[in-house]
Design an enzyme around this catalytic site. Sequence first.
Site, PDB file in Angstrom:
ATOM      1  N   VAL A   1      50.702  49.598  43.060  1.00 23.29           N
ATOM      2  CA  VAL A   1      51.950  48.999  43.533  1.00 23.29           C
ATOM      3  C   VAL A   1      52.443  47.958  42.528  1.00 23.29           C
ATOM      4  O   VAL A   1      51.692  47.062  42.127  1.00 23.29           O
ATOM      5  CB  VAL A   1      51.752  48.354  44.914  1.00 23.29           C
ATOM      6  CG1 VAL A   1      53.016  47.603  45.335  1.00 23.29           C
ATOM      7  CG2 VAL A   1      51.402  49.416  45.950  1.00 23.29           C
TER       8      VAL A   1
ATOM      9  N   ASN B   1      52.873  44.659  36.419  1.00 21.52           N
ATOM     10  CA  ASN B   1      54.307  44.400  36.302  1.00 21.52           C
ATOM     11  C   ASN B   1      54.741  44.444  34.843  1.00 21.52           C
ATOM     12  O   ASN B   1      55.758  45.045  34.509  1.00 21.52           O
ATOM     13  CB  ASN B   1      54.646  43.045  36.921  1.00 21.52           C
ATOM     14  CG  ASN B   1      54.502  43.054  38.432  1.00 21.52           C
ATOM     15  OD1 ASN B   1      55.365  43.532  39.147  1.00 21.52           O
ATOM     16  ND2 ASN B   1      53.371  42.547  38.920  1.00 21.52           N
TER      17      ASN B   1
ATOM     18  N   SER C   1      42.125  46.531  44.253  1.00 20.90           N
ATOM     19  CA  SER C   1      41.374  45.795  43.234  1.00 20.90           C
ATOM     20  C   SER C   1      41.176  44.333  43.619  1.00 20.90           C
ATOM     21  O   SER C   1      40.081  43.778  43.452  1.00 20.90           O
ATOM     22  CB  SER C   1      42.097  45.894  41.884  1.00 20.90           C
ATOM     23  OG  SER C   1      43.423  45.407  41.983  1.00 20.90           O
ATOM     24  N   TRP C   2      42.212  43.691  44.166  1.00 18.61           N
ATOM     25  CA  TRP C   2      42.109  42.268  44.488  1.00 18.61           C
ATOM     26  C   TRP C   2      41.233  42.033  45.710  1.00 18.61           C
ATOM     27  O   TRP C   2      40.375  41.145  45.720  1.00 18.61           O
ATOM     28  CB  TRP C   2      43.509  41.699  44.687  1.00 18.61           C
ATOM     29  CG  TRP C   2      43.643  40.201  44.736  1.00 18.61           C
ATOM     30  CD1 TRP C   2      44.559  39.519  45.471  1.00 18.61           C
ATOM     31  CD2 TRP C   2      42.913  39.204  44.008  1.00 18.61           C
ATOM     32  NE1 TRP C   2      44.447  38.156  45.258  1.00 18.61           N
ATOM     33  CE2 TRP C   2      43.432  37.947  44.357  1.00 18.61           C
ATOM     34  CE3 TRP C   2      41.862  39.256  43.095  1.00 18.61           C
ATOM     35  CZ2 TRP C   2      42.940  36.746  43.848  1.00 18.61           C
ATOM     36  CZ3 TRP C   2      41.366  38.059  42.568  1.00 18.61           C
ATOM     37  CH2 TRP C   2      41.901  36.829  42.952  1.00 18.61           C
TER      38      TRP C   2
ATOM     39  N   GLY D   1      47.363  32.365  42.337  1.00 17.53           N
ATOM     40  CA  GLY D   1      47.123  31.764  41.036  1.00 17.53           C
ATOM     41  C   GLY D   1      46.967  32.807  39.957  1.00 17.53           C
ATOM     42  O   GLY D   1      47.043  34.015  40.226  1.00 17.53           O
TER      43      GLY D   1
ATOM     44  N   SER E   1      45.103  35.125  38.333  1.00 17.58           N
ATOM     45  CA  SER E   1      43.783  35.639  38.724  1.00 17.58           C
ATOM     46  C   SER E   1      43.759  37.159  38.756  1.00 17.58           C
ATOM     47  O   SER E   1      43.735  37.757  39.840  1.00 17.58           O
ATOM     48  CB  SER E   1      43.427  35.088  40.111  1.00 17.58           C
ATOM     49  OG  SER E   1      44.501  35.311  41.020  1.00 17.58           O
TER      50      SER E   1
ATOM     51  N   LYS F   1      57.361  35.412  39.868  1.00 23.13           N
ATOM     52  CA  LYS F   1      56.864  35.620  38.498  1.00 23.13           C
ATOM     53  C   LYS F   1      56.705  37.101  38.190  1.00 23.13           C
ATOM     54  O   LYS F   1      56.781  37.510  37.019  1.00 23.13           O
ATOM     55  CB  LYS F   1      55.549  34.860  38.280  1.00 23.13           C
ATOM     56  CG  LYS F   1      54.424  35.203  39.259  1.00 23.13           C
ATOM     57  CD  LYS F   1      53.566  36.361  38.815  1.00 23.13           C
ATOM     58  CE  LYS F   1      52.516  36.689  39.854  1.00 23.13           C
ATOM     59  NZ  LYS F   1      51.690  37.851  39.477  1.00 23.13           N
TER      60      LYS F   1
END
Length: 338
Positions: free
Chosen positions: A277, A254, A11-12, A134, A136, A189
Site C-alpha cells: 500500500v 512512497n 511489515s510494520w 516517527g 522508522s 510526509k
Amino acid sequence: MAKAGIIGAGSWGTALAAVLESNGHQVTVWSALRDEIEMLRENREHRAKLPGVKLSEHIVFETELQQAVEGKELLVLAVPSVFTRSTAARMRPYVAKGQVIVNVAKGIEEHTLKTLVEIIEEEIPQAEAAVLSGPSHAEEVGRRLPTSCVVGAHTRATAEYIQNLFMNQVFRVYTSPDMLGIELGGSLKNVIALAAGMADGLGYGDNTKAALITRGIAEIGRLALAMGAKYETLSGLTGIGDLIVTCASVHSRNRKAGMLIGQGKTMQEAMDEVQMVVEGVYSAKAAMGLAEKYGISMPIIEQVNQVLFYDKPCSMAVQELMLRDKKAEHEDLPWPEA
C-alpha cells in the site's frame, strides 16, 4: 509482562511484534489473510514483506480477531490506513472500556478528512486511543538497527505506559501530548515523498530533493499549525525526521512509487510494482481537501495531485513549481529599517 495484540501482519506490524516480544511481552498477531497467518506460523518469517527477520516461537499468530483483542493490555492497530475504519468497526465488540489502542499507520481518511486516531475514537469510543510514529522503516526495526519514535496520547500516563512497553536499547520512544501534529506529520510526509521520488525518476539531484524536503515541511507546517498542532512536533521526529527518511530511503514505498511515476509509469502501474500500500496516494486528495478547508497554500501537494489524478507530466509539474511568483522564504521575518 503485558499481553499485546498486533492487529495487522504487514511489515510494520510484524516488526513491532518482534520489538514487543524481545521486551518480554506476550504477543499475538492477527491478519485478515489466512494464507499470511499460515505462512507466518510455518516459517516464523514474513518472507514477502520482511524477509530475513526471524520471529520468536513465542509469538502467536491468529486468524480470529476476538482472540487477538480480548484480554490484551495493549492493542497495536497496524493495518493500512484505508482499512483502519473497517477494522476498528470489527474490533469494537471485543474492546473493553479503557483498553489502550495505539495506531501505527499513517494516513488521513479521504472523504471525511479525519485522522486515524479520530476514526478509532469514533468507531471504538470505549478505547483509550494513542499514536506511535516517527522515522522508522520496518526493515531496519526488524534488524534491530537503532530507531527513535514518538508516542502521543491524551494523558501523560498513557503515553508513558506505551513508552515503557516498547522502549529498549535499540528502539527509543519519546512522548508527546500533540497527537494531531504527530498524525499530520506522519501522513503528509508521504505525499512529499512521492514528489521526491518523482524527482529521482526524472534524474534530478540532491539540490532538488533538499528543496522538496524543506519546502515540503513548510507546507505541512502551515497546515498543521492552522489545524491546531504544535510547531515543536513538526520540527521533531514525526515532522522533519520522518520526512527526511521517507524522501531519501531505499525502503520508502512512497519514494519508490514516485520514482516509477517519474520514469513514465502511471499511478496504478507504480502501485502494482511496489506491491504494498502506497499511503501517499490515499493521503494526497485528503491533503488538498484540508488545504482548501483551512485556506492554506500547498503548491507541492497540489502538483502531486495533478500528476497522480489528472495525468500531468512530472516535468511540467516541476516547471510550474519553479516558475511560481517570487516570494520571500519567511514572510514574517522583518527587514531592518532603512
